[in-house]
Design a protein around this motif. Structure first.
Motif, PDB file in Angstrom:
ATOM      1  N   MET A 148       0.824  -1.217   0.000  1.00 50.12           N
ATOM      2  CA  MET A 148       0.000   0.000   0.000  1.00 50.12           C
ATOM      3  C   MET A 148       0.860   1.271   0.000  1.00 50.12           C
ATOM      4  SD  MET A 148      -2.883   1.310   2.754  1.00 50.12           S
ATOM      5  CE  MET A 148      -4.085   0.055   2.319  1.00 50.12           C
ATOM      6  N   LEU A 149       2.068   1.170   0.548  1.00 52.73           N
ATOM      7  CA  LEU A 149       2.901   2.360   0.678  1.00 52.73           C
ATOM      8  C   LEU A 149       3.170   3.029  -0.666  1.00 52.73           C
ATOM      9  CD1 LEU A 149       4.534   4.163   2.600  1.00 52.73           C
ATOM     10  CD2 LEU A 149       6.485   2.637   2.219  1.00 52.73           C
ATOM     11  N   ASP A 150       3.478   2.221  -1.688  1.00 50.23           N
ATOM     12  CA  ASP A 150       3.763   2.802  -3.000  1.00 50.23           C
ATOM     13  C   ASP A 150       2.541   3.503  -3.573  1.00 50.23           C
ATOM     14  OD1 ASP A 150       2.421   0.401  -3.291  1.00 50.23           O
ATOM     15  OD2 ASP A 150       3.448  -0.167  -5.146  1.00 50.23           O
ATOM     16  N   LYS A 151       1.359   2.975  -3.302  1.00 50.93           N
ATOM     17  CA  LYS A 151       0.125   3.607  -3.790  1.00 50.93           C
ATOM     18  C   LYS A 151      -0.144   4.915  -3.052  1.00 50.93           C
ATOM     19  CE  LYS A 151      -2.079  -0.748  -5.174  1.00 50.93           C
ATOM     20  NZ  LYS A 151      -1.000  -1.640  -4.684  1.00 50.93           N
ATOM     21  N   ILE A 205      -4.564   4.089  -8.183  1.00 56.41           N
ATOM     22  CA  ILE A 205      -5.468   4.872  -7.327  1.00 56.41           C
ATOM     23  C   ILE A 205      -6.769   4.114  -7.094  1.00 56.41           C
ATOM     24  CG2 ILE A 205      -6.757   7.021  -7.095  1.00 56.41           C
ATOM     25  CD1 ILE A 205      -3.690   7.279  -6.783  1.00 56.41           C
ATOM     26  N   ARG A 206      -7.276   3.449  -8.121  1.00 57.99           N
ATOM     27  CA  ARG A 206      -8.507   2.659  -7.958  1.00 57.99           C
ATOM     28  C   ARG A 206      -8.256   1.483  -7.021  1.00 57.99           C
ATOM     29  NH1 ARG A 206     -12.701   4.258 -10.807  1.00 57.99           N
ATOM     30  NH2 ARG A 206     -12.437   5.462 -12.746  1.00 57.99           N
ATOM     31  N   GLN A 207      -7.087   0.868  -7.116  1.00 59.50           N
ATOM     32  CA  GLN A 207      -6.754  -0.224  -6.198  1.00 59.50           C
ATOM     33  C   GLN A 207      -6.686   0.276  -4.758  1.00 59.50           C
ATOM     34  OE1 GLN A 207      -3.091  -1.859  -7.703  1.00 59.50           O
ATOM     35  NE2 GLN A 207      -4.023  -2.497  -9.657  1.00 59.50           N
ATOM     36  N   LEU A 208      -6.138   1.477  -4.566  1.00 57.87           N
ATOM     37  CA  LEU A 208      -6.080   2.064  -3.234  1.00 57.87           C
ATOM     38  C   LEU A 208      -7.494   2.325  -2.717  1.00 57.87           C
ATOM     39  CD1 LEU A 208      -4.346   3.218  -0.917  1.00 57.87           C
ATOM     40  CD2 LEU A 208      -4.320   5.415  -2.154  1.00 57.87           C
TER      41      LEU A 208
END
Length: 297
Positions: A1-4, A35-38
């Motif tokens: 998640m950090l990269d997102k 962004i959608r995955q986040l």
């Protein structure tokens, strides 16, 4: 998640999917997918979408605050582990108001003498840009005014008091004086920094308090440009005394202190407030505290 979260911070800063993708070095579809995955992971919509980026949702604004905190902590952890393993090294990004650029070597030179594996990049920015770039992780620290406009949540270390002088060619109006007043500036053909610079807003403030309105015939965001015009003898300027001294003027240029009042404004180092600081920022703050106002004034 950090990269997102890091991608999300860049998108919020740029306000445009295309520019953010270029900044991150990825394709626009890849950025949109991340962004959608986040959003899927968090279960909320972060970005108002239409035919183009339209801003953040209320949930997006709150996630942005968390993202900056999480990403900042992660970077601090990485730097701390690197410093523990191999000593202090890395790169410090500094932004400074134009009037402070000349004093930066007094901070960077002793710092690099102690920490030779640390490199610097220095850019000139307005006071508002310094604070914005701090908030967006674009710089590690800044040098700006501390006492004239709100700073927000930062840690600050005073460096010196900025005092003002009329810089003018010999043989011109007031060049033979020991002092000159703010009110008398209405008679001088001036070149000054642009209105977006806090130094200019400070000068305007003191002129207004003296009951005069000045219309400079030349404006620039560069001190070098102002100094080069003063040297022609056709313009004079109002500059901080430390800036004027740092350029080592020829005998033909005079620096006349401005009084009534003899104004001063505090300039210092600022860094985003966090505990703990990264090792690099912590060391820089320590170096700044070792500098005395007398040495820099």
């Amino acid at each position: 998640m950090l990269d997102k979260l890091e991608l999300f911070i860049v998108l919020a800063r740029e306000g445009h999917f295309g520019r953010a993708a270029v900044e991150c070095g990825i394709s626009q579809p890849s950025l949109s997918a991340a962004i959608r995955q986040l959003e899927d992971q968090l279960g909320v919509v972060l970005v108002v979408r239409g035919t183009r980026y339209q801003g953040l949702t209320p949930e997006g604004q709150r996630v942005l605050e968390w993202a900056k905190r999480i990403v900042g902590d992660a970077r601090t952890m990485r730097e701390e582990m690197r410093a523990a393993k191999s000593g202090l090294s890395g790169h410090i990004r500094l932004a400074a108001i134009p009037t402070a650029l000349a004093m930066i070597p007094r901070l960077t030179e002793p710092f690099q003498a102690k920490h030779p594996d640390v490199t610097f990049s220095v850019v000139s920015r307005t006071s508002l840009q310094v604070l914005s770039q701090l908030d967006n992780f674009e710089i590690d620290a800044g040098i700006t005014y501390l006492d004239n406009e709100p700073l927000g949540r930062v840690t600050s270390v005073p460096l010196y008091a900025e005092r003002y002088t009329l810089v003018t060619a010999e043989g011109t109006l007031y060049s033979d004086r020991d002092t000159v007043t703010w009110h008398e500036m209405e008679n001088v053909r001036l070149c000054l920094l642009t209105p977006d610079m806090q130094n200019r807003r400070i000068i305007n403030q003191h002129l207004e308090q003296a009951g005069v309105t000045v219309e400079p015939t030349l404006e620039s965001n560069s001190m070098v440009v102002l100094l080069s015009h003063v040297s022609t003898g056709q313009w004079a300027s109002i500059m901080p005394r430390n800036v004027a001294h740092s350029f080592g003027f020829a005998k033909e240029i005079r620096m006349v202190p401005i009084v009534e009042p003899e104004a001063s404004h505090l300039v210092g180092l600022v860094a985003t407030h966090r505990e703990p600081f990264t090792p690099l920022v912590s060391a820089l703050l320590h170096q700044a505290r070792n500098l005395s106002a007398d040495d820099l004034d």
